[in-house]
Write a protein that holds these residues in place. Structure first.
Motif, mmCIF file in Angstrom:
data_model
loop_
_atom_site.group_PDB
_atom_site.id
_atom_site.type_symbol
_atom_site.label_atom_id
_atom_site.label_comp_id
_atom_site.label_asym_id
_atom_site.label_seq_id
_atom_site.Cartn_x
_atom_site.Cartn_y
_atom_site.Cartn_z
ATOM 1 N N ALA A 1 16.616 12.513 -52.761
ATOM 2 C CA ALA A 1 15.611 11.766 -51.990
ATOM 3 C C ALA A 1 15.407 12.364 -50.608
ATOM 4 C CB ALA A 1 16.027 10.301 -51.879
ATOM 5 N N TRP A 2 16.447 12.975 -50.037
ATOM 6 C CA TRP A 2 16.314 13.594 -48.714
ATOM 7 C C TRP A 2 15.863 15.041 -48.806
ATOM 8 C CZ3 TRP A 2 21.341 11.800 -45.784
ATOM 9 C CH2 TRP A 2 21.241 10.437 -45.508
ATOM 10 N N SER B 1 6.913 13.393 -52.515
ATOM 11 C CA SER B 1 7.167 12.118 -51.848
ATOM 12 C C SER B 1 7.393 10.994 -52.854
ATOM 13 C CB SER B 1 6.013 11.755 -50.919
ATOM 14 O OG SER B 1 5.996 12.604 -49.807
ATOM 15 N N SER C 1 10.758 11.526 -54.365
ATOM 16 C CA SER C 1 11.770 11.228 -53.354
ATOM 17 C C SER C 1 12.012 9.728 -53.238
ATOM 18 C CB SER C 1 11.329 11.792 -52.008
ATOM 19 O OG SER C 1 12.149 11.336 -50.972
ATOM 20 N N ILE C 2 10.947 8.966 -53.125
ATOM 21 C CA ILE C 2 11.089 7.509 -53.010
ATOM 22 C C ILE C 2 11.646 6.920 -54.307
ATOM 23 C CG2 ILE C 2 9.782 5.363 -52.736
ATOM 24 C CD1 ILE C 2 8.006 6.930 -50.729
ATOM 25 N N CYS D 1 15.334 7.485 -54.370
ATOM 26 C CA CYS D 1 15.974 6.533 -53.461
ATOM 27 C C CYS D 1 16.128 5.165 -54.122
ATOM 28 C CB CYS D 1 15.164 6.417 -52.174
ATOM 29 S SG CYS D 1 15.804 5.233 -50.982
ATOM 30 N N THR E 1 14.935 8.124 -45.917
ATOM 31 C CA THR E 1 13.978 8.528 -46.951
ATOM 32 C C THR E 1 12.562 8.148 -46.560
ATOM 33 O OG1 THR E 1 15.668 8.312 -48.669
ATOM 34 C CG2 THR E 1 13.377 8.334 -49.389
ATOM 35 N N ASN F 1 9.515 10.846 -45.529
ATOM 36 C CA ASN F 1 8.252 10.835 -46.255
ATOM 37 C C ASN F 1 7.073 10.491 -45.351
ATOM 38 O OD1 ASN F 1 8.749 11.527 -49.142
ATOM 39 N ND2 ASN F 1 10.266 9.920 -48.901
#
Length: 102
Positions: free
Chosen positions: A16-17, A39, A42-43, A46, A87, A91
């Motif tokens: 996520a990072w 993005s 990534s989210i 998370c 996170t 983003n």
């Protein structure tokens, strides 16, 4: 088996990072339209990492390991909050950078 939830949570948190940082690192290259996908992934990573922590806490409740819950509760809350905040921040920075580029 439930111990793998913590490992999975850690790996997904790192993903996520890393994804928004990787997206920012290649921002100078032409036709980089993958930042939106990075993005979203990534989210999503998370969210799944946080779900893994909830599942692990549920497991500790079901086996009635109250001492483990009491020992780790504060750390899980702090690290989960840090994961979510960083996170979202990464983003948002990525979105700002790419929208200024247009």
């Amino acid at each position: 088996m439930y111990g793998f939830l913590n490992i999975g949570s850690l790996l997904l948190g790192l993903i996520a990072w890393i994804l928004p940082i990787a997206s920012l690192a290649k921002r100078n290259k032409e036709n980089n339209n993958t930042w939106v996908i990075f993005s979203i992934v990534s989210i999503s990573a998370c969210v799944v990492a946080l779900i893994f922590q909830i599942l692990y806490n549920d497991y500790l409740v079901r086996i009635e390991d109250w001492s483990a819950l009491m020992d780790t509760s504060k750390g899980v809350v702090r690290l989960s909050s840090l994961l979510a905040i960083v996170t979202i921040g990464l983003n948002v920075i990525t979105a700002i950078v790419y929208n200024k580029k247009r």
